[in-house]
Design a protein around this motif. Structure first.
Motif, mmCIF file in Angstrom:
data_model
loop_
_atom_site.group_PDB
_atom_site.id
_atom_site.type_symbol
_atom_site.label_atom_id
_atom_site.label_comp_id
_atom_site.label_asym_id
_atom_site.label_seq_id
_atom_site.Cartn_x
_atom_site.Cartn_y
_atom_site.Cartn_z
ATOM 1 N N LEU A 70 0.830 -1.204 0.000
ATOM 2 C CA LEU A 70 0.000 0.000 0.000
ATOM 3 C C LEU A 70 0.867 1.258 0.000
ATOM 4 O O LEU A 70 1.761 1.405 0.833
ATOM 5 C CB LEU A 70 -0.906 0.016 1.228
ATOM 6 C CG LEU A 70 -1.838 -1.191 1.392
ATOM 7 C CD1 LEU A 70 -2.576 -1.120 2.711
ATOM 8 C CD2 LEU A 70 -2.809 -1.277 0.237
ATOM 9 N N ASP A 71 0.611 2.150 -0.946
ATOM 10 C CA ASP A 71 1.284 3.437 -1.046
ATOM 11 C C ASP A 71 0.230 4.505 -1.345
ATOM 12 O O ASP A 71 0.130 5.010 -2.462
ATOM 13 C CB ASP A 71 2.351 3.387 -2.152
ATOM 14 C CG ASP A 71 3.096 4.703 -2.309
ATOM 15 O OD1 ASP A 71 3.039 5.551 -1.392
ATOM 16 O OD2 ASP A 71 3.725 4.894 -3.366
ATOM 17 N N PRO A 72 -0.607 4.838 -0.333
ATOM 18 C CA PRO A 72 -1.698 5.780 -0.562
ATOM 19 C C PRO A 72 -1.166 7.169 -0.948
ATOM 20 O O PRO A 72 -0.202 7.605 -0.354
ATOM 21 C CB PRO A 72 -2.414 5.850 0.775
ATOM 22 C CG PRO A 72 -1.855 4.767 1.628
ATOM 23 C CD PRO A 72 -0.539 4.371 1.039
ATOM 24 N N PRO A 73 -1.753 7.874 -1.844
ATOM 25 C CA PRO A 73 -2.822 7.494 -2.762
ATOM 26 C C PRO A 73 -2.286 7.095 -4.136
ATOM 27 O O PRO A 73 -2.936 7.322 -5.157
ATOM 28 C CB PRO A 73 -3.636 8.787 -2.859
ATOM 29 C CG PRO A 73 -2.568 9.850 -2.859
ATOM 30 C CD PRO A 73 -1.489 9.319 -1.926
ATOM 31 N N ASN A 74 -1.078 6.536 -4.182
ATOM 32 C CA ASN A 74 -0.396 6.287 -5.454
ATOM 33 C C ASN A 74 -0.594 4.903 -6.050
ATOM 34 O O ASN A 74 -0.780 4.770 -7.252
ATOM 35 C CB ASN A 74 1.111 6.526 -5.288
ATOM 36 C CG ASN A 74 1.411 7.904 -4.754
ATOM 37 O OD1 ASN A 74 0.997 8.895 -5.326
ATOM 38 N ND2 ASN A 74 2.102 7.963 -3.628
ATOM 39 N N SER A 75 -0.538 3.865 -5.210
ATOM 40 C CA SER A 75 -0.554 2.514 -5.779
ATOM 41 C C SER A 75 -0.771 1.454 -4.705
ATOM 42 O O SER A 75 -0.652 1.717 -3.515
ATOM 43 C CB SER A 75 0.776 2.230 -6.488
ATOM 44 O OG SER A 75 1.843 2.245 -5.551
ATOM 45 N N TYR A 76 -1.096 0.263 -5.172
ATOM 46 C CA TYR A 76 -1.063 -0.942 -4.357
ATOM 47 C C TYR A 76 -1.137 -2.162 -5.254
ATOM 48 O O TYR A 76 -1.350 -2.053 -6.458
ATOM 49 C CB TYR A 76 -2.155 -0.975 -3.273
ATOM 50 C CG TYR A 76 -3.596 -0.934 -3.718
ATOM 51 C CD1 TYR A 76 -4.229 -2.054 -4.245
ATOM 52 C CD2 TYR A 76 -4.354 0.212 -3.538
ATOM 53 C CE1 TYR A 76 -5.564 -2.026 -4.606
ATOM 54 C CE2 TYR A 76 -5.691 0.247 -3.894
ATOM 55 C CZ TYR A 76 -6.289 -0.877 -4.427
ATOM 56 O OH TYR A 76 -7.608 -0.847 -4.779
ATOM 57 N N ARG A 77 -0.885 -3.322 -4.652
ATOM 58 C CA ARG A 77 -1.014 -4.597 -5.358
ATOM 59 C C ARG A 77 -2.186 -5.354 -4.771
ATOM 60 O O ARG A 77 -2.477 -5.240 -3.586
ATOM 61 C CB ARG A 77 0.251 -5.449 -5.200
ATOM 62 C CG ARG A 77 1.418 -4.951 -6.010
ATOM 63 C CD ARG A 77 2.516 -5.994 -6.169
ATOM 64 N NE ARG A 77 2.050 -7.311 -6.571
ATOM 65 C CZ ARG A 77 1.659 -7.660 -7.812
ATOM 66 N NH1 ARG A 77 1.641 -6.783 -8.763
ATOM 67 N NH2 ARG A 77 1.291 -8.886 -8.073
ATOM 68 N N ILE A 78 -2.832 -6.120 -5.617
ATOM 69 C CA ILE A 78 -3.938 -6.973 -5.201
ATOM 70 C C ILE A 78 -3.496 -8.406 -5.464
ATOM 71 O O ILE A 78 -2.978 -8.704 -6.547
ATOM 72 C CB ILE A 78 -5.200 -6.690 -6.054
ATOM 73 C CG1 ILE A 78 -5.620 -5.236 -5.930
ATOM 74 C CG2 ILE A 78 -6.330 -7.631 -5.671
ATOM 75 C CD1 ILE A 78 -6.643 -4.817 -6.960
ATOM 76 N N SER A 79 -3.681 -9.281 -4.502
ATOM 77 C CA SER A 79 -3.466 -10.705 -4.761
ATOM 78 C C SER A 79 -4.671 -11.450 -4.231
ATOM 79 O O SER A 79 -5.258 -11.069 -3.219
ATOM 80 C CB SER A 79 -2.177 -11.207 -4.100
ATOM 81 O OG SER A 79 -2.264 -11.101 -2.702
ATOM 82 N N GLY A 80 -5.064 -12.496 -4.955
ATOM 83 C CA GLY A 80 -6.236 -13.214 -4.505
ATOM 84 C C GLY A 80 -6.481 -14.491 -5.256
ATOM 85 O O GLY A 80 -5.712 -14.882 -6.149
ATOM 86 N N GLU A 81 -7.552 -15.133 -4.846
ATOM 87 C CA GLU A 81 -7.957 -16.388 -5.480
ATOM 88 C C GLU A 81 -9.455 -16.540 -5.373
ATOM 89 O O GLU A 81 -10.092 -15.953 -4.493
ATOM 90 C CB GLU A 81 -7.244 -17.566 -4.832
ATOM 91 C CG GLU A 81 -7.474 -17.678 -3.348
ATOM 92 C CD GLU A 81 -6.609 -18.763 -2.719
ATOM 93 O OE1 GLU A 81 -7.175 -19.568 -1.968
ATOM 94 O OE2 GLU A 81 -5.399 -18.796 -2.978
ATOM 95 N N GLY A 82 -10.010 -17.288 -6.308
ATOM 96 C CA GLY A 82 -11.439 -17.532 -6.304
ATOM 97 C C GLY A 82 -11.746 -18.958 -6.701
ATOM 98 O O GLY A 82 -11.053 -19.552 -7.526
ATOM 99 N N ASP A 83 -12.804 -19.500 -6.105
ATOM 100 C CA ASP A 83 -13.216 -20.872 -6.374
ATOM 101 C C ASP A 83 -14.628 -20.851 -6.937
ATOM 102 O O ASP A 83 -15.554 -20.366 -6.300
ATOM 103 C CB ASP A 83 -13.165 -21.679 -5.077
ATOM 104 C CG ASP A 83 -13.475 -23.150 -5.282
ATOM 105 O OD1 ASP A 83 -13.841 -23.549 -6.411
ATOM 106 O OD2 ASP A 83 -13.341 -23.913 -4.314
ATOM 107 N N GLY A 84 -14.763 -21.366 -8.156
ATOM 108 C CA GLY A 84 -16.063 -21.423 -8.814
ATOM 109 C C GLY A 84 -16.649 -22.816 -8.801
ATOM 110 O O GLY A 84 -17.443 -23.160 -9.688
ATOM 111 N N GLY A 85 -16.255 -23.644 -7.837
ATOM 112 C CA GLY A 85 -16.782 -25.003 -7.763
ATOM 113 C C GLY A 85 -16.370 -25.806 -8.984
ATOM 114 O O GLY A 85 -15.211 -25.766 -9.394
#
Length: 157
Positions: A70-85
């Protein structure tokens, strides 16, 4: 299958306003296409249920996303995962940058990569990429509309 996406959007408000909106679960819930549930857990993870239509496949994804670097208000990274069955599973991340533009607004750019498997991956790279791009465009269109200065507010002052 790996899917790469990038985009750039012009928003009519300052970086601070955009950054705050992108971290507000109420704003995100309203702007994410197909979002049925979204909550911020105590550990800072956003947990969501999103209904997606990818070509002939319709499914609900349950996912978790963490904001990092997090570098407000300049940038950030998102990491994640999702399960659709039975539809499949996706895991990935994105880098998001906010830069002031010459008109007092914000130029938002992102680069994202996702790894997809299951039935979704069988749909083909072109369909997944074009559908993902449409979903991103709809999200940023909704966000832009939500952040538009209200002309009635300016007139009534």
């Amino acid at each position: 299958m790996a899917v790469l996406l990038s985009g750039q959007y012009s928003l009519p408000v300052s970086r601070e306003v955009v950054y705050a909106a992108l971290n507000d679960p109420d704003v995100l819930r309203e702007c994410i296409p197909g979002c049925e549930e979204l909550e911020v857990r105590s550990d800072g993870i956003f947990a969501a249920v999103v209904r997606l239509e990818l070509g002939p496949l319709k499914t609900r994804f349950r996912g978790k996303v963490r904001l990092e670097d997090l570098d407000p208000p300049n940038s950030y990274r998102i990491s994640g995962e999702g399960d659709g069955g039975i539809a499949g599973f996706a895991k990935g991340g994105a880098a998001l940058k906010l830069v002031p533009d010459d008109e007092g607004g914000t130029l938002l750019s992102y680069e994202a990569e996702a790894n997809i498997n299951g039935k979704i991956a069988q749909l083909g790279q072109r369909l997944i990429t074009s559908t993902s791009k449409k979903i991103a465009d709809r999200f940023f269109e909704s966000l832009t509309n939500r952040l538009q200065p209200n002309p009635r507010t300016a007139e009534s002052q």
